[in-house]
Write an enzyme that holds these catalytic residues in place. Structure first.
Site, PDB file in Angstrom:
ATOM      1  CB  CYS A  22     -36.559  18.549  15.904  1.00  0.00           C
ATOM      2  SG  CYS A  22     -36.681  20.334  15.763  1.00  0.00           S
ATOM      3  NE  ARG A  59     -33.125  21.004   9.428  1.00  0.00           N
ATOM      4  CZ  ARG A  59     -32.552  20.059  10.179  1.00  0.00           C
ATOM      5  NH1 ARG A  59     -32.512  18.811   9.738  1.00  0.00           N
ATOM      6  NH2 ARG A  59     -32.026  20.368  11.348  1.00  0.00           N
ATOM      7  CG  HIS A  93     -26.647  20.626  -4.769  1.00  0.00           C
ATOM      8  ND1 HIS A  93     -26.586  21.586  -5.737  1.00  0.00           N
ATOM      9  CD2 HIS A  93     -27.829  20.775  -4.162  1.00  0.00           C
ATOM     10  CE1 HIS A  93     -27.712  22.277  -5.726  1.00  0.00           C
ATOM     11  NE2 HIS A  93     -28.473  21.807  -4.775  1.00  0.00           N
ATOM     12  NE  ARG A 107     -27.319  25.719  12.661  1.00  0.00           N
ATOM     13  CZ  ARG A 107     -28.593  25.399  12.423  1.00  0.00           C
ATOM     14  NH1 ARG A 107     -29.566  26.141  12.895  1.00  0.00           N
ATOM     15  NH2 ARG A 107     -28.905  24.321  11.755  1.00  0.00           N
ATOM     16  NE  ARG A 160     -37.882  23.992   9.939  1.00  0.00           N
ATOM     17  CZ  ARG A 160     -36.599  23.914  10.286  1.00  0.00           C
ATOM     18  NH1 ARG A 160     -36.267  23.879  11.566  1.00  0.00           N
ATOM     19  NH2 ARG A 160     -35.663  23.841   9.367  1.00  0.00           N
ATOM     20  CD  GLU A 177     -35.694  27.458  15.076  1.00  0.00           C
ATOM     21  OE1 GLU A 177     -34.730  26.717  14.867  1.00  0.00           O
ATOM     22  OE2 GLU A 177     -36.536  27.723  14.204  1.00  0.00           O
ATOM     23  CG  ASN A 237     -29.438  22.137  15.264  1.00  0.00           C
ATOM     24  OD1 ASN A 237     -29.023  21.402  16.149  1.00  0.00           O
ATOM     25  ND2 ASN A 237     -29.973  21.675  14.156  1.00  0.00           N
ATOM     26  CG  ASP A 238     -31.257  28.233  14.511  1.00  0.00           C
ATOM     27  OD1 ASP A 238     -30.192  28.801  14.183  1.00  0.00           O
ATOM     28  OD2 ASP A 238     -32.024  27.712  13.701  1.00  0.00           O
TER      29      ASP A 238
HETATM   30  C1  PEP Z   1     -32.696  23.804  15.042  1.00  0.00           C
HETATM   31  O1  PEP Z   1     -32.410  24.991  14.927  1.00  0.00           O
HETATM   32  O2  PEP Z   1     -32.396  23.100  16.036  1.00  0.00           O
HETATM   33  C2  PEP Z   1     -33.430  23.108  13.974  1.00  0.00           C
HETATM   34  C3  PEP Z   1     -33.871  21.879  14.106  1.00  0.00           C
HETATM   35  O3  PEP Z   1     -33.593  23.777  12.801  1.00  0.00           O
HETATM   36  P1  PEP Z   1     -32.448  23.929  11.674  1.00  0.00           P
HETATM   37  O4  PEP Z   1     -31.294  23.039  12.063  1.00  0.00           O
HETATM   38  O5  PEP Z   1     -33.102  23.529  10.405  1.00  0.00           O
HETATM   39  O6  PEP Z   1     -32.131  25.377  11.758  1.00  0.00           O
HETATM   40 MG    MG Z   2     -33.307  26.209  13.386  1.00  0.00          MG
END
Ligand code: PEP
Ligand code: MG
Length: 583
Positions: free
Chosen positions: A507, A299, A192, A470, A336, A436, A459-460
């Site tokens: 994103c 998110r 947090h 990650r 999302r 992703e 990211n994923d």
């Molecule tokens: C991603 O995976 O790129 C993404 C935007 O989702 P998150 O970072 O919330 O997993």
């Molecule tokens: Mg993701």
């Protein structure tokens, strides 16, 4: 001079005198009591619990007003815990059956819970919730003992706050006018504390390891929230360097902000859409302040974190409405659906414990499809909100076509329910899927026929393509969006979306890193969603380049064979256009 390395959780550079919050726990005067004292001790305990719950509810109101109800909810959860009958029974028994003093009973019981959470592992979301329990322990002991930690609210001149672990209540109370930055020995990316640092836009570094014994109040320190550094007692050269860096970053940021209303149009006239990623409804304002074209990724799992119960349909609806009202009728908001699991956990909606590979397990849309009540509650709220603005819905972690079809079927069912109930919603609500997971990228041509838009979650995608966690610093050198394997998948997704003429938004964090902007534009991306504070510098870069130039850069980058070469080449090309971003 001493340089400590930690985790950068909120960007920016700050230089100032250290304010060291005490590291000592409160001293507990005695462990045991006389049997005759039991009734009086129980009264003391219950009075402290009631007062602490009252304080937590006050904090909830104050913090809700200052930062919004999402942050206030953390303190509502504290109050609920303090009133929890199970906890109260356990404390009573510690006093009655073991003759512990109220202080000792409290400290022992709460620490036992906190340690159990911490034992789950430092990278786990729940481990960082132990901080909330320590917060409660301190609050209760202060009430019992009549002691008060020196409150950060009483600061008279601006400082850099250093602490072992800044508690959520303490972070929320920081006044950005009096605090330049903070740094802590412990803490993780999803605590947090880290989330609030971002919302307050204070430079912050956490997880630095032991350093408080090396610093005294009043010492000059530097917090480098970009690199994740704390520099204690800097030498004159370092100080000079950071002063220049801070001043030039502030100048640049001011300049970029002045240009916020200029559209992100390339030199050859292509308008790029730049949207903001948010976790909390209040951050919609950060998007407006930076001249975003809307919210490209909301998110919603953060609605669940720090709560004792799952949010209701009304909780969802109210949060979505706040974002829509802030942005106004012309800005789209891509909501999302829940992406809980793996690194993002709530207390209630966790999968049936111990999965060996949570990242490959019951997370995200899989979790929702296995808990239809949970899923439908959110779908109803999103649909209801769609009557009040430009809402788009996005399904995360889709890995097969059937999964996407199931999500859409459920959405259709919920639409029918609302129709029957006479509740308004947007019948043409655009539907998108995250790309992703490598399997989704590989069947992007099939998925593209069934949605209105794609959102590329790099990211994923990077994590699953390269089999590199990650969140694991030991494989950080493998985790690279510039890897040719990732770039080939991205190209497949772009081609599929172009062929099917559907929207495509990027994103993941890659889209907010300047060195990838030319590459993404050159590959065909025209819409990106990034952390709001990144928007001004991205606008600047977009306005300095042309699609023709970006295509040349992308063609060259895609010919290179290793992530290292691609990164070095892109860095050079970006630096040429925007040297101030690499100061
Ligand atoms: C991603 O995976 O790129 C993404 C935007 O989702 P998150 O970072 O919330 O997993
Ligand atoms: Mg993701």
């Amino acid at each position: 001079m001493d340089i400590k390395h930690g985790i950068a959780v909120s960007p920016g550079v700050a230089i100032g005198p250290a304010f060291v919050l005490d590291t000592e726990g409160v001293r507990i005067p005695h462990r045991e009591i006389d049997p005759a004292q039991v009734p009086a001790e129980l009264d003391r305990l219950h009075l402290a619990l009631a007062n602490a719950a009252g304080q937590a509810r006050n904090d909830q109101c104050t913090i809700s007003e200052r930062l919004g109800p999402q942050y206030g909810a953390i303190f509502a959860a504290h109050a609920l815990l303090l009133e929890d009958p199970g906890l109260n029974r356990e404390l009573d028994s510690a006093i009655r059956d073991h003759l512990f003093s109220a202080e000792y009973a409290l400290s022992r019981t709460i620490r036992r819970y906190a340690k159990a959470l911490e034992a789950i592992g430092h990278d786990h979301y729940l481990a960082s919730r132990a901080a909330d329990l320590f917060d409660l322990e301190k609050r209760l002991l202060a009430l019992l003992l009549g002691q008060h930690r020196e409150p950060v609210q009483q600061l008279t001149e601006p400082v850099i706050v250093l602490a072992h672990d800044l508690l959520p209540s303490e972070t929320a109370a920081l006044d950005p006018a009096k605090v330049f930055a903070f740094a802590t020995e412990s803490g993780g990316r999803t605590s947090h504390t880290a989330i609030m640092a971002g919302a307050l836009e204070l430079p912050a570094v956490v997880g630095l390891g032991k350093f408080l014994t090396d610093v005294s109040g009043g010492d000059i320190v530097i917090v480098d929230g970009n690199q994740g550094l704390l520099i204690i007692d800097p030498d004159e050269r370092t100080l000079q360097h950071y002063r220049q860096l801070r001043d030039s970053q502030q100048r640049t940021a001011r300049l970029w902000l002045e240009e916020r209303d200029l559209p992100p149009v390339t030199r050859d006239g292509t308008r790029i859409i730049l949207m903001g990623n948010i976790e909390f409804p209040q951050e919609a304002e950060h998007c407006l302040d930076r001249g975003a074209d809307g919210v490209g990724l909301y998110r919603t799992e953060f609605l669940y974190l720090g709560k004792q119960s799952d949010p209701t349909e009304e909780d969802h609806f109210t949060a979505y409405l706040t974002v829509l009202r802030t942005l106004g009728p012309n800005q789209p908001v891509i909501i999302r659906t829940l992406d809980l699991g793996a690194d993002k956990f709530s207390l209630l909606s966790s999968p049936p414990t111990t999965e060996r590979n949570p990242c490959l397990g019951m997370r995200s849309v899989r979790l929702c499809l296995s808990n239809l009540t949970l899923f439908k509650t959110q779908l109803r709220a999103i649909l209801r909100a769609s009557a009040f603005g430009q809402v788009r819905i996005l399904f995360p972690m889709v890995s097969t076509l059937l999964e996407l079809r199931q999500c859409k079927m459920l959405l259709a069912e919920v639409k029918e329910d609302l129709e029957e109930e006479g509740i308004a919603f947007d019948r043409d609500l655009p539907v998108g899927t995250m790309i992703e997971v490598p399997s989704a990228a590989l069947i992007a041509d099939l998925l593209a026929r069934e949605v209105d838009f794609f959102s590329l979650g790099t990211n994923d995608l990077v994590q699953y393509t390269l089999a590199a966690d990650r969140t694991n610093e030991n494989v950080a050198s493998l985790y690279n969006p510039a890897d040719p394997a990732v770039l080939r998948l991205i190209q497949m997704v772009i081609d599929a979306s172009e062929r099917q003429r559907i929207g495509l938004n990027v994103c993941g964090e890659m889209s907010g890193e300047l060195i990838y902007t030319l590459l993404l534009l050159g590959m065909g991306i025209r819409q990106m969603s990034v952390a709001p504070h990144k928007i001004p510098e991205m606008k600047r870069l977009i306005r300095l380049t042309s699609i023709a130039e970006a295509r040349r850069v992308a063609e060259e980058a895609l010919r290179l064979e290793t992530a290292r070469d691609v990164t070095a080449y892109l860095r050079e090309q970006t630096r040429r256009l925007l040297p101030e971003a690499f100061a």
